[in-house]
Design a protein around this motif. Sequence first.
Motif, PDB file in Angstrom:
ATOM      1  N   GLU A  68      -0.902  -0.091  -2.243  1.00 55.87           N
ATOM      2  CA  GLU A  68      -1.390   1.270  -1.984  1.00 55.87           C
ATOM      3  C   GLU A  68      -0.753   2.118  -0.731  1.00 55.87           C
ATOM      4  O   GLU A  68      -0.390   1.477   0.094  1.00 55.87           O
ATOM      5  N   TRP A  69      -0.324   3.466  -1.256  1.00 57.03           N
ATOM      6  CA  TRP A  69       0.575   4.247  -0.469  1.00 57.03           C
ATOM      7  C   TRP A  69      -0.448   4.605   0.687  1.00 57.03           C
ATOM      8  O   TRP A  69      -1.510   5.173   0.468  1.00 57.03           O
ATOM      9  N   ASP A  70       0.122   4.521   1.900  1.00 58.09           N
ATOM     10  CA  ASP A  70      -0.871   5.190   3.130  1.00 58.09           C
ATOM     11  C   ASP A  70       0.010   6.243   3.922  1.00 58.09           C
ATOM     12  O   ASP A  70       0.882   5.628   4.674  1.00 58.09           O
ATOM     13  N   PHE A  71      -0.129   7.495   3.796  1.00 60.75           N
ATOM     14  CA  PHE A  71       0.783   8.243   4.458  1.00 60.75           C
ATOM     15  C   PHE A  71       0.842   7.807   6.059  1.00 60.75           C
ATOM     16  O   PHE A  71       1.850   8.409   6.471  1.00 60.75           O
ATOM     17  N   ALA A  79       7.308   1.801  -5.747  1.00 66.14           N
ATOM     18  CA  ALA A  79       7.597   2.285  -7.077  1.00 66.14           C
ATOM     19  C   ALA A  79       8.135   1.248  -8.069  1.00 66.14           C
ATOM     20  O   ALA A  79       8.667   0.213  -7.774  1.00 66.14           O
ATOM     21  N   MET A  80       7.853   1.641  -9.424  1.00 65.91           N
ATOM     22  CA  MET A  80       8.439   0.714 -10.310  1.00 65.91           C
ATOM     23  C   MET A  80       9.155   1.680 -11.371  1.00 65.91           C
ATOM     24  O   MET A  80       8.600   2.698 -11.841  1.00 65.91           O
ATOM     25  N   ASP A  96       0.203   7.362  -6.936  1.00 68.62           N
ATOM     26  CA  ASP A  96      -0.731   8.151  -8.055  1.00 68.62           C
ATOM     27  C   ASP A  96      -1.804   7.276  -8.258  1.00 68.62           C
ATOM     28  O   ASP A  96      -2.811   7.604  -9.018  1.00 68.62           O
ATOM     29  N   TYR A  97      -2.002   5.882  -7.463  1.00 66.92           N
ATOM     30  CA  TYR A  97      -3.278   5.199  -7.846  1.00 66.92           C
ATOM     31  C   TYR A  97      -3.917   4.499  -6.588  1.00 66.92           C
ATOM     32  O   TYR A  97      -3.334   4.659  -5.448  1.00 66.92           O
ATOM     33  N   HIS A  98      -5.041   4.151  -6.598  1.00 70.08           N
ATOM     34  CA  HIS A  98      -5.789   3.568  -5.398  1.00 70.08           C
ATOM     35  C   HIS A  98      -6.208   2.066  -5.837  1.00 70.08           C
ATOM     36  O   HIS A  98      -6.403   1.847  -6.977  1.00 70.08           O
ATOM     37  N   SER A  99      -6.089   1.190  -5.031  1.00 76.26           N
ATOM     38  CA  SER A  99      -6.418  -0.036  -4.971  1.00 76.26           C
ATOM     39  C   SER A  99      -7.898  -0.462  -5.672  1.00 76.26           C
ATOM     40  O   SER A  99      -8.769   0.697  -5.243  1.00 76.26           O
ATOM     41  N   PRO A 100      -8.471  -1.150  -6.482  1.00 80.30           N
ATOM     42  CA  PRO A 100      -7.641  -2.368  -7.134  1.00 80.30           C
ATOM     43  C   PRO A 100      -6.822  -1.888  -8.398  1.00 80.30           C
ATOM     44  O   PRO A 100      -6.660  -2.690  -9.095  1.00 80.30           O
ATOM     45  N   ASN A 101      -6.702  -0.589  -8.810  1.00 79.32           N
ATOM     46  CA  ASN A 101      -6.287  -0.115  -9.986  1.00 79.32           C
ATOM     47  C   ASN A 101      -4.711   0.296 -10.002  1.00 79.32           C
ATOM     48  O   ASN A 101      -4.429   1.145 -10.871  1.00 79.32           O
ATOM     49  N   ILE A 102      -4.002  -0.411  -9.159  1.00 76.80           N
ATOM     50  CA  ILE A 102      -2.627   0.080  -9.200  1.00 76.80           C
ATOM     51  C   ILE A 102      -1.798  -0.772 -10.076  1.00 76.80           C
ATOM     52  O   ILE A 102      -1.931  -2.116 -10.186  1.00 76.80           O
ATOM     53  N   PRO A 103      -0.912  -0.324 -11.132  1.00 72.66           N
ATOM     54  CA  PRO A 103      -0.564  -0.973 -11.983  1.00 72.66           C
ATOM     55  C   PRO A 103       0.550  -1.885 -11.521  1.00 72.66           C
ATOM     56  O   PRO A 103       1.058  -1.764 -10.372  1.00 72.66           O
ATOM     57  N   THR A 144       6.033  -6.932 -19.006  1.00 70.69           N
ATOM     58  CA  THR A 144       4.846  -6.669 -19.132  1.00 70.69           C
ATOM     59  C   THR A 144       4.501  -5.745 -17.936  1.00 70.69           C
ATOM     60  O   THR A 144       4.391  -6.181 -16.970  1.00 70.69           O
ATOM     61  N   CYS A 145       3.793  -4.597 -18.260  1.00 71.29           N
ATOM     62  CA  CYS A 145       3.201  -3.595 -17.203  1.00 71.29           C
ATOM     63  C   CYS A 145       2.048  -3.633 -17.393  1.00 71.29           C
ATOM     64  O   CYS A 145       1.365  -3.101 -18.302  1.00 71.29           O
ATOM     65  N   HIS A 146       1.000  -4.145 -16.555  1.00 66.59           N
ATOM     66  CA  HIS A 146      -0.524  -4.075 -16.562  1.00 66.59           C
ATOM     67  C   HIS A 146      -0.762  -2.951 -16.065  1.00 66.59           C
ATOM     68  O   HIS A 146      -0.682  -2.577 -14.976  1.00 66.59           O
ATOM     69  N   GLY A 147      -1.946  -2.141 -16.671  1.00 67.21           N
ATOM     70  CA  GLY A 147      -2.401  -1.035 -16.135  1.00 67.21           C
ATOM     71  C   GLY A 147      -1.542   0.193 -16.245  1.00 67.21           C
ATOM     72  O   GLY A 147      -2.015   1.105 -15.852  1.00 67.21           O
ATOM     73  N   CYS A 148      -0.459   0.208 -17.096  1.00 69.24           N
ATOM     74  CA  CYS A 148       0.442   1.394 -17.118  1.00 69.24           C
ATOM     75  C   CYS A 148       0.117   2.456 -18.133  1.00 69.24           C
ATOM     76  O   CYS A 148      -0.389   1.887 -19.185  1.00 69.24           O
TER      77      CYS A 148
END
Length: 148
Positions: A68-71, A79-80, A96-103, A144-148
Amino acid sequence: MGSNNSSPAIIMKLIIVSALALIAVQQASCDWVGTGQLQCYGHVSTAVSTPPGGDYLERGQVTCSPAEWDFDTGLGPEAMFFKPQTGAEFEIWAWDYHSPNIPWAECDGDIWYKQDDMGAGYCVPNLEKGFTGCGYAHCVGTITCHGC
């Protein structure tokens, strides 16, 4: 006569509800599977015996798990980048995402990796080294990208 007219209406409502439920299930399980190229900028784990560097290519597995990105850290986002053999290219950015839902993604194929971010600014210098850590990984194979 009233029950005959309501029966088709009930059936139609059941069909619509079933279709909507199917669409919702498809939306919830949004994994992408394909072949092509995966580039990971961030937290990676590789299963190869070669040392780091683009001169060393080996068949194996890589797992990309962007953090998760923390400014406030001053680091850039992880990134991927995906380049499928068929279909449009796409990117996943951690901001663009927050834990725990990061692809996250796995790739089985030809892999090389770096144990640092090559000056891009998304890893803390000397944070984690070895086969699991923050760096760069490149894989051409089955993805395989999970959550993409």
